[in-house]
Design a protein around this motif. Structure first.
Motif, PDB file in Angstrom:
ATOM      1  N   HIS A 252       7.122  23.859 -13.518  1.00 41.95           N
ATOM      2  CA  HIS A 252       6.931  22.481 -13.079  1.00 41.95           C
ATOM      3  C   HIS A 252       7.054  22.408 -11.557  1.00 41.95           C
ATOM      4  CE1 HIS A 252      11.333  22.815 -13.477  1.00 41.95           C
ATOM      5  NE2 HIS A 252      11.407  21.855 -12.581  1.00 41.95           N
ATOM      6  N   THR A 253       6.613  21.289 -11.025  1.00 37.91           N
ATOM      7  CA  THR A 253       6.686  21.029  -9.594  1.00 37.91           C
ATOM      8  C   THR A 253       7.556  19.797  -9.360  1.00 37.91           C
ATOM      9  OG1 THR A 253       4.538  22.035  -9.147  1.00 37.91           O
ATOM     10  CG2 THR A 253       5.318  20.405  -7.548  1.00 37.91           C
ATOM     11  N   VAL A 254       8.382  19.874  -8.325  1.00 38.71           N
ATOM     12  CA  VAL A 254       9.272  18.776  -7.948  1.00 38.71           C
ATOM     13  C   VAL A 254       8.912  18.339  -6.535  1.00 38.71           C
ATOM     14  CG1 VAL A 254      11.675  18.164  -7.453  1.00 38.71           C
ATOM     15  CG2 VAL A 254      11.142  19.628  -9.402  1.00 38.71           C
ATOM     16  N   VAL A 255       8.849  17.044  -6.317  1.00 38.40           N
ATOM     17  CA  VAL A 255       8.689  16.513  -4.963  1.00 38.40           C
ATOM     18  C   VAL A 255      10.069  16.535  -4.318  1.00 38.40           C
ATOM     19  CG1 VAL A 255       8.067  14.519  -3.562  1.00 38.40           C
ATOM     20  CG2 VAL A 255       6.704  15.089  -5.592  1.00 38.40           C
TER      21      VAL A 255
ATOM     22  N   SER B 165       0.826  -1.205   0.000  1.00 42.39           N
ATOM     23  CA  SER B 165       0.000   0.000   0.000  1.00 42.39           C
ATOM     24  C   SER B 165       0.862   1.257   0.000  1.00 42.39           C
ATOM     25  CB  SER B 165      -0.937   0.008   1.206  1.00 42.39           C
ATOM     26  OG  SER B 165      -1.875  -1.035   1.087  1.00 42.39           O
ATOM     27  N   ALA B 166       1.965   1.232   0.732  1.00 42.75           N
ATOM     28  CA  ALA B 166       2.882   2.371   0.727  1.00 42.75           C
ATOM     29  C   ALA B 166       3.409   2.614  -0.685  1.00 42.75           C
ATOM     30  CB  ALA B 166       4.033   2.125   1.699  1.00 42.75           C
ATOM     31  N   LYS B 167       3.804   1.542  -1.347  1.00 43.26           N
ATOM     32  CA  LYS B 167       4.309   1.650  -2.718  1.00 43.26           C
ATOM     33  C   LYS B 167       3.238   2.206  -3.654  1.00 43.26           C
ATOM     34  CE  LYS B 167       5.853  -1.209  -6.536  1.00 43.26           C
ATOM     35  NZ  LYS B 167       5.852  -2.537  -7.082  1.00 43.26           N
ATOM     36  N   ARG B 168       2.023   1.712  -3.540  1.00 47.56           N
ATOM     37  CA  ARG B 168       0.935   2.170  -4.415  1.00 47.56           C
ATOM     38  C   ARG B 168       0.581   3.630  -4.120  1.00 47.56           C
ATOM     39  NH1 ARG B 168      -1.537  -1.770  -7.505  1.00 47.56           N
ATOM     40  NH2 ARG B 168      -2.122   0.117  -8.624  1.00 47.56           N
ATOM     41  N   GLY B 169       0.656   4.031  -2.860  1.00 50.83           N
ATOM     42  CA  GLY B 169       0.411   5.434  -2.514  1.00 50.83           C
ATOM     43  C   GLY B 169       1.447   6.353  -3.141  1.00 50.83           C
ATOM     44  N   VAL B 170       2.712   5.952  -3.078  1.00 50.58           N
ATOM     45  CA  VAL B 170       3.792   6.736  -3.696  1.00 50.58           C
ATOM     46  C   VAL B 170       3.593   6.804  -5.204  1.00 50.58           C
ATOM     47  CG1 VAL B 170       6.277   6.798  -4.151  1.00 50.58           C
ATOM     48  CG2 VAL B 170       5.440   6.329  -1.836  1.00 50.58           C
ATOM     49  N   GLU B 171       3.197   5.702  -5.819  1.00 51.09           N
ATOM     50  CA  GLU B 171       2.922   5.710  -7.262  1.00 51.09           C
ATOM     51  C   GLU B 171       1.792   6.680  -7.611  1.00 51.09           C
ATOM     52  OE1 GLU B 171       2.133   1.572  -8.020  1.00 51.09           O
ATOM     53  OE2 GLU B 171       4.276   1.081  -8.190  1.00 51.09           O
ATOM     54  N   ALA B 172       0.779   6.772  -6.743  1.00 52.32           N
ATOM     55  CA  ALA B 172      -0.313   7.726  -6.974  1.00 52.32           C
ATOM     56  C   ALA B 172       0.204   9.163  -6.907  1.00 52.32           C
ATOM     57  CB  ALA B 172      -1.437   7.491  -5.962  1.00 52.32           C
ATOM     58  N   VAL B 173       1.087   9.439  -5.957  1.00 53.03           N
ATOM     59  CA  VAL B 173       1.688  10.776  -5.856  1.00 53.03           C
ATOM     60  C   VAL B 173       2.488  11.083  -7.127  1.00 53.03           C
ATOM     61  CG1 VAL B 173       3.423  12.181  -4.648  1.00 53.03           C
ATOM     62  CG2 VAL B 173       1.778  10.807  -3.332  1.00 53.03           C
ATOM     63  N   GLU B 174       3.298  10.137  -7.563  1.00 49.94           N
ATOM     64  CA  GLU B 174       4.118  10.342  -8.765  1.00 49.94           C
ATOM     65  C   GLU B 174       3.249  10.589  -9.994  1.00 49.94           C
ATOM     66  OE1 GLU B 174       6.410   6.734  -8.613  1.00 49.94           O
ATOM     67  OE2 GLU B 174       7.952   7.638  -7.317  1.00 49.94           O
ATOM     68  N   ALA B 175       2.170   9.838 -10.132  1.00 51.32           N
ATOM     69  CA  ALA B 175       1.261  10.032 -11.272  1.00 51.32           C
ATOM     70  C   ALA B 175       0.606  11.409 -11.205  1.00 51.32           C
ATOM     71  CB  ALA B 175       0.196   8.935 -11.293  1.00 51.32           C
ATOM     72  N   PHE B 176       0.245  11.845  -9.990  1.00 56.09           N
ATOM     73  CA  PHE B 176      -0.351  13.166  -9.801  1.00 56.09           C
ATOM     74  C   PHE B 176       0.616  14.256 -10.269  1.00 56.09           C
ATOM     75  CE2 PHE B 176      -1.146  17.030  -7.484  1.00 56.09           C
ATOM     76  CZ  PHE B 176      -2.528  17.121  -7.340  1.00 56.09           C
ATOM     77  N   ILE B 177       1.855  14.189  -9.779  1.00 58.66           N
ATOM     78  CA  ILE B 177       2.847  15.221 -10.124  1.00 58.66           C
ATOM     79  C   ILE B 177       3.178  15.180 -11.612  1.00 58.66           C
ATOM     80  CG2 ILE B 177       5.232  15.993  -9.728  1.00 58.66           C
ATOM     81  CD1 ILE B 177       3.310  16.692  -7.404  1.00 58.66           C
ATOM     82  N   ASP B 178       3.351  14.000 -12.180  1.00 56.43           N
ATOM     83  CA  ASP B 178       3.663  13.885 -13.618  1.00 56.43           C
ATOM     84  C   ASP B 178       2.559  14.489 -14.476  1.00 56.43           C
ATOM     85  OD1 ASP B 178       6.046  12.602 -13.026  1.00 56.43           O
ATOM     86  OD2 ASP B 178       5.300  10.595 -13.527  1.00 56.43           O
ATOM     87  N   SER B 179       1.312  14.172 -14.167  1.00 55.23           N
ATOM     88  CA  SER B 179       0.202  14.694 -14.969  1.00 55.23           C
ATOM     89  C   SER B 179      -0.004  16.187 -14.729  1.00 55.23           C
ATOM     90  CB  SER B 179      -1.078  13.909 -14.701  1.00 55.23           C
ATOM     91  OG  SER B 179      -1.462  14.004 -13.342  1.00 55.23           O
ATOM     92  N   PHE B 180       0.281  16.655 -13.509  1.00 54.73           N
ATOM     93  CA  PHE B 180       0.199  18.081 -13.212  1.00 54.73           C
ATOM     94  C   PHE B 180       1.254  18.838 -14.015  1.00 54.73           C
ATOM     95  CE2 PHE B 180       1.400  21.710 -10.385  1.00 54.73           C
ATOM     96  CZ  PHE B 180       0.219  22.425 -10.498  1.00 54.73           C
ATOM     97  N   ASN B 181       2.469  18.332 -14.018  1.00 52.03           N
ATOM     98  CA  ASN B 181       3.539  18.997 -14.767  1.00 52.03           C
ATOM     99  C   ASN B 181       3.245  19.015 -16.262  1.00 52.03           C
ATOM    100  OD1 ASN B 181       5.068  19.730 -12.554  1.00 52.03           O
ATOM    101  ND2 ASN B 181       6.306  17.877 -12.608  1.00 52.03           N
ATOM    102  N   ALA B 182       2.584  17.993 -16.765  1.00 48.36           N
ATOM    103  CA  ALA B 182       2.213  17.941 -18.188  1.00 48.36           C
ATOM    104  C   ALA B 182       0.988  18.801 -18.475  1.00 48.36           C
ATOM    105  CB  ALA B 182       1.940  16.495 -18.598  1.00 48.36           C
TER     106      ALA B 182
END
Length: 131
Positions: free
Chosen positions: A71-74, A5-22
């Protein structure tokens, strides 16, 4: 701590930031679970659908560009807790100009949830200014 679940949560954050930057609003809306709740500036906002979220993204994009956002960086990310269907995540985001200089940093707390087989961000709480 549920590592999957931790891994999937991090993947959701990464997808959010990637799509936001695009600035891909449709893909960005798909990174959330609904209703999506945001706490910012002392106010709760509930977004009930992807369509409502997309409309808000389209309204906000010009303001982002005007402030110099490129762009936004984590800058940092820590999974604080995770169970079978939820992960609590502390994040520091940096808003950057085209040359990579950071002009605004802020701390934020997100909750990623598993809904109908989909991991997405369901709650965000951000501070206006980082301390």
């Amino acid at each position: 701590m549920n590592e999957e679940s931790a891994k999937r949560g991090v993947e959701a954050v990464e997808a959010f930031i990637d799509s936001f930057n695009a600035q891909d609003h449709e893909r960005h809306a798909d990174t959330l679970n609904y209703p999506h709740i945001r706490l910012a500036d002392g106010k709760f906002t509930t977004i009930d659908s992807a369509e409502t979220f997309i409309a808000g993204c389209r309204r906000n994009e010009p303001r982002l560009r005007e402030e110099g956002w490129h762009h936004t960086v984590v800058a940092s990310l820590e999974v604080l807790h995770s169970g079978t269907d939820k992960a609590h995540i502390a994040i520091r985001n940096d808003r950057c100009r085209a040359d990579g200089t950071v002009y605004h940093s802020f701390d934020t707390f997100w909750i990623a949830t598993l809904q109908d087989g989909h991991w997405g961000i369901q709650f965000r709480s951000s501070f206006l200014h980082a301390t």
